[in-house]
Design a protein around this motif. Sequence first.
Motif, mmCIF file in Angstrom:
data_model
loop_
_atom_site.group_PDB
_atom_site.id
_atom_site.type_symbol
_atom_site.label_atom_id
_atom_site.label_comp_id
_atom_site.label_asym_id
_atom_site.label_seq_id
_atom_site.Cartn_x
_atom_site.Cartn_y
_atom_site.Cartn_z
ATOM 1 N N THR A 1 34.036 -9.418 12.103
ATOM 2 C CA THR A 1 34.342 -8.565 11.436
ATOM 3 C C THR A 1 33.436 -8.019 10.094
ATOM 4 N N HIS A 2 33.443 -6.893 9.734
ATOM 5 C CA HIS A 2 32.645 -6.314 8.481
ATOM 6 C C HIS A 2 33.718 -6.482 7.423
ATOM 7 N N SER A 3 35.006 -6.774 7.506
ATOM 8 C CA SER A 3 36.179 -6.556 6.510
ATOM 9 C C SER A 3 36.041 -7.781 5.693
ATOM 10 N N GLU A 4 35.935 -7.737 4.284
ATOM 11 C CA GLU A 4 35.892 -9.051 3.528
ATOM 12 C C GLU A 4 37.503 -9.511 3.402
ATOM 13 N N ARG A 5 38.308 -8.503 3.390
ATOM 14 C CA ARG A 5 39.672 -8.930 3.361
ATOM 15 C C ARG A 5 40.143 -9.663 4.635
ATOM 16 N N LEU A 6 39.645 -9.281 5.741
ATOM 17 C CA LEU A 6 40.149 -9.852 7.066
ATOM 18 C C LEU A 6 39.495 -11.451 6.921
ATOM 19 N N ALA A 7 38.177 -11.356 6.937
ATOM 20 C CA ALA A 7 37.497 -12.689 6.598
ATOM 21 C C ALA A 7 38.025 -13.710 5.724
ATOM 22 N N SER A 8 38.459 -13.418 4.816
ATOM 23 C CA SER A 8 39.148 -14.143 3.880
ATOM 24 C C SER A 8 40.303 -14.914 4.274
ATOM 25 N N ARG A 9 41.126 -14.130 5.228
ATOM 26 C CA ARG A 9 42.252 -14.836 6.026
ATOM 27 C C ARG A 9 42.155 -15.894 6.911
ATOM 28 N N LEU A 10 40.892 -16.055 7.240
ATOM 29 C CA LEU A 10 40.675 -16.928 8.417
ATOM 30 C C LEU A 10 40.314 -18.299 7.757
ATOM 31 N N GLY A 11 40.417 -19.248 8.616
ATOM 32 C CA GLY A 11 39.990 -20.709 8.029
ATOM 33 C C GLY A 11 38.657 -21.124 7.893
ATOM 34 N N ARG A 12 37.525 -20.397 8.456
ATOM 35 C CA ARG A 12 36.307 -20.643 8.220
ATOM 36 C C ARG A 12 35.492 -19.397 8.477
ATOM 37 N N ARG A 13 34.304 -19.556 8.012
ATOM 38 C CA ARG A 13 33.446 -18.423 8.127
ATOM 39 C C ARG A 13 31.958 -18.771 8.549
ATOM 40 N N ALA A 14 31.486 -18.109 9.545
ATOM 41 C CA ALA A 14 29.899 -18.196 9.816
ATOM 42 C C ALA A 14 29.342 -16.507 9.558
ATOM 43 N N HIS A 15 28.140 -16.711 8.898
ATOM 44 C CA HIS A 15 27.296 -15.486 8.577
ATOM 45 C C HIS A 15 26.172 -15.506 9.478
ATOM 46 N N LEU A 16 26.081 -14.443 10.291
ATOM 47 C CA LEU A 16 24.853 -14.213 11.177
ATOM 48 C C LEU A 16 24.029 -13.448 10.165
ATOM 49 N N SER A 17 22.627 -13.949 10.174
ATOM 50 C CA SER A 17 21.574 -13.212 9.597
ATOM 51 C C SER A 17 20.261 -13.629 10.306
#
Length: 218
Positions: A197-213
């Motif tokens: 997702t590109h949505s910060e709002r959606l990402a904040s609803r999930l338990g964890r986050r992994a950022h690819l760069s």
Amino acid sequence: MLLRVRDLTKTYPGAEGPVQVLSGIDLDLGDGETLALTGESGSGKSTLLHLIAGLEPADGGTILLAGKDVGKLGDGGRAALRRGTVGVVFQQFNLIPSLTVAGNIAFQARLAGRHDPDGAAQLAQRLGLGDHLAKYPEALSGGQQQRVAIARVLAARPRLVLADEPTGNLDEATAERVLDLMLELVAEAGAALMVVTHSERLASRLGRRAHLSRGRIA
């Protein structure tokens, strides 16, 4: 651990030579976990989902999914994995034009031997598709097609749901309702969910986050 990715690499040919898309990705995901996969366009997010689902071969590294080494499976083994263990919500929907909405929703569940007509009808109703079951994809809006694609995967009750921008074609209010339902259904099934997702709002609803760069998880 449901999913274990180690030192995963992927390169594509480019006009000026090979382009390294993924460079040594490590990632774990357990049953019941939810993960947002974020990153700039072209950072390899969709590629990573495709590799995990066995839709493309990796150049190096390992993907263990439900105890199976995806890279060592043949075409039949990878197809069986997608029928029974992992479901993919594609960014381009990939609906079957010759099937109605009801037929599309039932398709993957039938392949997995888990088709529940009553459950599928309830799922369609909850996704706002109850009045469209006899229609074909060409008669639907982009947002409706997106919801059919989500319903098709959830109806099969996979252990891992991989979703590539699953609310990208939905307005904000509908996106919230669809995400609520996805989270509710994967929780009921004890399944894991990974969402690009590109949505910060959606990402904040999930338990964890992994950022690819630059091909790596930052």
